[in-house]
Every structure is written in C-alpha cells, then in structure tokens.
Design a protein around this motif. Structure first.
Motif, PDB file in Angstrom:
ATOM      1  N   LYS A  44       0.849  -1.190   0.000  1.00  0.00           N
ATOM      2  CA  LYS A  44       0.000   0.000   0.000  1.00  0.00           C
ATOM      3  C   LYS A  44       0.885   1.239   0.000  1.00  0.00           C
ATOM      4  N   ARG A  45       0.357   2.329  -0.519  1.00  0.00           N
ATOM      5  CA  ARG A  45       1.141   3.552  -0.672  1.00  0.00           C
ATOM      6  C   ARG A  45       1.274   4.278   0.666  1.00  0.00           C
ATOM      7  N   SER A  46       2.430   4.894   0.869  1.00  0.00           N
ATOM      8  CA  SER A  46       2.652   5.653   2.098  1.00  0.00           C
ATOM      9  C   SER A  46       3.202   7.037   1.770  1.00  0.00           C
ATOM     10  N   ILE A  47       2.812   8.010   2.597  1.00  0.00           N
ATOM     11  CA  ILE A  47       3.286   9.392   2.472  1.00  0.00           C
ATOM     12  C   ILE A  47       3.995   9.761   3.761  1.00  0.00           C
ATOM     13  N   THR A  48       5.224  10.246   3.639  1.00  0.00           N
ATOM     14  CA  THR A  48       6.010  10.659   4.793  1.00  0.00           C
ATOM     15  C   THR A  48       6.196  12.170   4.774  1.00  0.00           C
ATOM     16  N   PHE A  49       5.852  12.819   5.878  1.00  0.00           N
ATOM     17  CA  PHE A  49       6.098  14.246   6.047  1.00  0.00           C
ATOM     18  C   PHE A  49       7.303  14.414   6.970  1.00  0.00           C
ATOM     19  N   THR A  50       8.164  15.375   6.662  1.00  0.00           N
ATOM     20  CA  THR A  50       9.305  15.649   7.533  1.00  0.00           C
ATOM     21  C   THR A  50       9.787  17.070   7.320  1.00  0.00           C
ATOM     22  N   ASP A  51      10.418  17.613   8.367  1.00  0.00           N
ATOM     23  CA  ASP A  51      11.077  18.918   8.256  1.00  0.00           C
ATOM     24  C   ASP A  51      12.413  18.911   8.997  1.00  0.00           C
ATOM     25  N   THR A  52      12.941  17.697   9.234  1.00  0.00           N
ATOM     26  CA  THR A  52      14.122  17.543  10.091  1.00  0.00           C
ATOM     27  C   THR A  52      15.272  16.927   9.303  1.00  0.00           C
ATOM     28  N   PHE A  74      11.661   3.222   1.775  1.00  0.00           N
ATOM     29  CA  PHE A  74      10.447   2.399   1.789  1.00  0.00           C
ATOM     30  C   PHE A  74       9.177   3.193   1.517  1.00  0.00           C
ATOM     31  N   THR A  75       9.221   4.514   1.692  1.00  0.00           N
ATOM     32  CA  THR A  75       8.025   5.319   1.499  1.00  0.00           C
ATOM     33  C   THR A  75       7.845   5.680   0.029  1.00  0.00           C
ATOM     34  N   ASP A  76       6.628   6.024  -0.357  1.00  0.00           N
ATOM     35  CA  ASP A  76       6.341   6.342  -1.756  1.00  0.00           C
ATOM     36  C   ASP A  76       6.425   7.831  -2.059  1.00  0.00           C
ATOM     37  N   LEU A  77       6.236   8.675  -1.040  1.00  0.00           N
ATOM     38  CA  LEU A  77       6.272  10.120  -1.251  1.00  0.00           C
ATOM     39  C   LEU A  77       6.816  10.782   0.007  1.00  0.00           C
ATOM     40  N   ILE A  78       7.744  11.722  -0.182  1.00  0.00           N
ATOM     41  CA  ILE A  78       8.324  12.493   0.924  1.00  0.00           C
ATOM     42  C   ILE A  78       7.932  13.944   0.722  1.00  0.00           C
ATOM     43  N   CYS A  79       7.282  14.519   1.706  1.00  0.00           N
ATOM     44  CA  CYS A  79       6.757  15.876   1.591  1.00  0.00           C
ATOM     45  C   CYS A  79       7.394  16.760   2.658  1.00  0.00           C
ATOM     46  N   THR A  80       8.020  17.857   2.237  1.00  0.00           N
ATOM     47  CA  THR A  80       8.715  18.750   3.161  1.00  0.00           C
ATOM     48  C   THR A  80       8.384  20.212   2.863  1.00  0.00           C
ATOM     49  N   GLY A 100      15.275  13.590  -4.113  1.00  0.00           N
ATOM     50  CA  GLY A 100      15.049  12.827  -5.326  1.00  0.00           C
ATOM     51  C   GLY A 100      13.646  12.931  -5.887  1.00  0.00           C
ATOM     52  N   LYS A 101      13.314  11.981  -6.756  1.00  0.00           N
ATOM     53  CA  LYS A 101      12.079  12.044  -7.545  1.00  0.00           C
ATOM     54  C   LYS A 101      10.811  11.966  -6.705  1.00  0.00           C
ATOM     55  N   LYS A 102      10.855  11.284  -5.580  1.00  0.00           N
ATOM     56  CA  LYS A 102       9.633  11.161  -4.774  1.00  0.00           C
ATOM     57  C   LYS A 102       9.515  12.252  -3.704  1.00  0.00           C
ATOM     58  N   HIS A 103      10.305  13.290  -3.844  1.00  0.00           N
ATOM     59  CA  HIS A 103      10.301  14.405  -2.894  1.00  0.00           C
ATOM     60  C   HIS A 103       9.523  15.583  -3.471  1.00  0.00           C
ATOM     61  N   ILE A 104       8.503  16.059  -2.737  1.00  0.00           N
ATOM     62  CA  ILE A 104       7.813  17.276  -3.132  1.00  0.00           C
ATOM     63  C   ILE A 104       7.867  18.273  -1.975  1.00  0.00           C
ATOM     64  N   LYS A 105       7.860  19.560  -2.338  1.00  0.00           N
ATOM     65  CA  LYS A 105       7.951  20.622  -1.333  1.00  0.00           C
ATOM     66  C   LYS A 105       6.741  21.539  -1.417  1.00  0.00           C
ATOM     67  N   GLU A 118      -5.603  17.765   0.135  1.00  0.00           N
ATOM     68  CA  GLU A 118      -5.705  17.487  -1.297  1.00  0.00           C
ATOM     69  C   GLU A 118      -4.606  16.546  -1.762  1.00  0.00           C
ATOM     70  N   LEU A 119      -3.434  16.653  -1.170  1.00  0.00           N
ATOM     71  CA  LEU A 119      -2.334  15.749  -1.525  1.00  0.00           C
ATOM     72  C   LEU A 119      -2.718  14.299  -1.246  1.00  0.00           C
ATOM     73  N   ILE A 120      -3.283  14.054  -0.079  1.00  0.00           N
ATOM     74  CA  ILE A 120      -3.674  12.686   0.286  1.00  0.00           C
ATOM     75  C   ILE A 120      -4.803  12.191  -0.608  1.00  0.00           C
ATOM     76  N   ILE A 121      -5.798  13.032  -0.827  1.00  0.00           N
ATOM     77  CA  ILE A 121      -6.946  12.619  -1.640  1.00  0.00           C
ATOM     78  C   ILE A 121      -6.533  12.288  -3.069  1.00  0.00           C
ATOM     79  N   ASN A 122      -5.621  13.072  -3.615  1.00  0.00           N
ATOM     80  CA  ASN A 122      -5.252  12.925  -5.027  1.00  0.00           C
ATOM     81  C   ASN A 122      -4.049  12.011  -5.254  1.00  0.00           C
ATOM     82  N   PHE A 123      -3.492  11.464  -4.177  1.00  0.00           N
ATOM     83  CA  PHE A 123      -2.347  10.582  -4.314  1.00  0.00           C
ATOM     84  C   PHE A 123      -2.802   9.277  -4.961  1.00  0.00           C
TER      85      PHE A 123
END
Length: 343
Positions: free
Chosen positions: A104-112, A125-131, A140-145, A336-341
């Motif tokens: 299943k898809r996972s979204i990781t949020f971080t600011d550290t 292991f995560t599918d999307l990294i959001c900072t 990299g490619k799975k990183h959005i800001k 919206e990020l979660i809904i549209n992922f």
C-alpha cells in the motif's frame, strides 16, 4: 478511501488534526494509531479522536532498534485488519515499512534534515516524501515541497483562534508579562549527542528571567526541585493559546520555538543543532521571528533585550503578517495531496 494516520509525538496530533477532520468531512475513513509519548494520547482524547495505541517506544540506540521491530509488528497487525489504501505519518519508518509489506502507498512528512537514522529507515520504503520548501536537502524524484511549515497546519489563522480563557486558568490578564520556557529530553534518535541547557544554566536563566515577568516551564524531564514550582500545569491542548499571549518563548524545544514565532511571539531557540534546519534559517534570516543560539548565556542576554522592549509584540505581529502573506494554507494542501495521491 481508507487512510491510516500514525502519530508518534504530540506535535503530530496537531499537524494531522485538521487534515483528519477535512478528510472525514469528505467521506473518507480514518484509522489513527498512536505512540504513548508525553501528552500525545491526552491530546487525542481532548480533540475527541478515537485511536489505537501501539505502545510507548524506547530510549537509547539499543532500545530504539528493538522498538522498530516491535512497532512495525504492532502497526502491521492493525493495518492488516483495517486494510488502508494509504498510510501516512511524520518521519515515520513504521508507516513506510508496513505500507511496503502490505503493498500500500505511504506518504512521509518531515522537516528535520539532521534525523539521519530515521531518514535511512524511512525514505527507501516510502512512496512520497513531503517537506517545507525551505528544507535543505534534495531527496530525489519522490520528494515534493510546499511553501509553508508543519506548524502552519494548525496555527494558520484559518484554523487557530487564541482563547484568552487560558489566562484566567493561570490567574493572568492580557496585560501581564510572562515567559514560557521548554526543556527537552534529548532522547529522540536525531537528538542523541546534542544538548542545550545544563542544570546550572537552567537555574541561572530562571533566576534572571523571573525578574521580568511570571515564568512557566514545560519539560520532558524532571526539573530541579528549585524549578518545580514554575512547571506549567494546563491542559496540553491550550499550550498554543498560552504561547500567543506570552512576551517571550525561550528553550530547547524546536517545534515550540517555531510555534511561538508563527504566533507572533518573540522566540529564542537554544541547541547545539542550530544551523542544521532550513525552517530556522528562514524564520531567522527572512522573517526575523526567531533567534538561534548554541550558548545559553548568549540567549539569556538577548532575552533581556526583548523583555525590555515595550513594543516588541507589535513588531513581531507585523513580521508574522508578512510570513502569513507568503505562505499557503498547509492543511488544505495536505488534504488534497492525500486525496489525489494515486493508490
């Protein structure tokens, strides 16, 4: 859609609370799992959320390694039963691992940025990294800001209105000058080997600051007996109301330092981790809302200057307005990020 949200820290409850409400209002089913750390469970109770506790976690490197396997197993059992479409959390290896195990898809949020161990355990292991956009690293490619901060997900004026009742609870008026201090345990994996105040520095800081106003201390660890009388005793969900009205925040807590700054309260962060995080770079250099120090003595001198400036809150209010004009509604963005992922 079924979404599993895992919270491992009190700040994570704040980060996700409005997102969870938005998602539920849009018809999505949410499962909350939580680590029993500090006031995390009390906050979930205060906000009326149902949740499943996955344990307390461990301290020290050896304990944390053991905890990874135990928490992965506990979360896996819950997730396998719930059958989520998406799993999400903040810098959360368990969500990433279980998502991969369940395909299943996972979204990781971080600011550290300096949380190197958690990065190694989570990012592959995560599918999307959001900072936040000010995050220093390119992941990299799975990183959005996004143009904001974690703390804006719950302190943006669209969601937060300060409640003056907290002042009555502490027998204060809006004209009373008071200071909030915070000491941390330094036992998080990304904090090991770092520090801020020594015991002696804590005692000196309190002795000096109490001359300028009432003092309230929050602490993850036991306080010296001389300081116990200053310990803050309010419901945990009221801390941001208190920070809003404070004359100054000073302490080792990075999240609380950011929260105070965003609320328009002069903020001083003391830590050997200064100059490792992009959000503090921006809050200090672009907006002038926070001061960063490695030495408590230097921080104390700056605090005295702030506390003698009768117009300081007005100045910080103007700086805050500039920040809010620049930043997005982080809660709406995350929803919206979660809904549209793509599942």
């Amino acid at each position: 859609m079924k979404i599993l949200v895992d919270v491992g820290h009190p700040a994570h409850v704040h980060f996700f609370k409005n997102v969870i409400r938005n998602l539920e209002n849009k018809g999505h089913e949410i499962k909350i799992t939580a680590r029993d750390k500090e006031v995390t469970l009390k906050l979930l109770d205060a906000y009326g959320f149902k949740y499943e506790c996955r344990g307390k976690g461990y301290t020290g490197i050896t304990g944390k390694i053991r905890g990874i396997f135990e928490m992965d197993y506990n979360l896996y059992k819950t997730a396998r039963k719930f059958k989520p479409d998406i799993l999400t959390g903040i810098h959360n290896p368990y969500v990433a691992h279980v998502g991969k195990l369940l395909r299943k898809r996972s979204i990781t949020f971080t600011d550290t940025e300096h949380a190197k161990l958690a990065n190694i355990l989570t990012f592959p292991f995560t599918d999307l990294i959001c900072t936040p956009a000010c995050f220093r690293d390119d992941l990299g490619k799975k990183h959005i800001k996004y143009n904001g901060y974690h703390e804006l997900s719950y302190l943006h004026p669209n969601y937060f209105k300060p409640d003056p009742d907290v002042l009555d609870e502490l027998h204060l008026s809006k004209d009373d000058k008071f200071i909030v201090m915070r000491f941390v345990s330094w036992d998080a994996s990304h904090d090991i080997g770092h520090g801020g105040f020594t015991i002696e520095a804590k005692l000196k800081a309190v002795d000096e600051l109490k001359k300028y106003g009432k003092l309230f201390i929050t602490s993850e660890t036991p306080l010296p007996k001389e300081l116990e009388k200053y310990r803050l005793n309010i419901s945990p969900e009221k801390i941001h109301d208190l920070l809003h009205y404070a004359a100054l925040y000073i302490g080792e807590g990075a999240t609380t330092a950011t929260e105070a700054a965003i609320l328009g309260t002069p903020s001083i962060y003391i830590s050997s981790l200064v100059n490792t995080m992009g959000n503090f770079d921006e809050l200090e250099k672009k907006y002038g809302l926070v001061y960063l120090f490695t030495e408590p003595e230097d921080a104390l001198n700056k605090a005295k200057v702030i506390l003698t400036d009768k117009n300081i809150k007005n100045k910080w209010g103007l700086k805050r307005e500039k920040l809010l004009k620049d930043k997005i509604d982080v809660t709406s963005f995350i929803t919206e990020l979660i809904i549209n992922f793509k599942i």
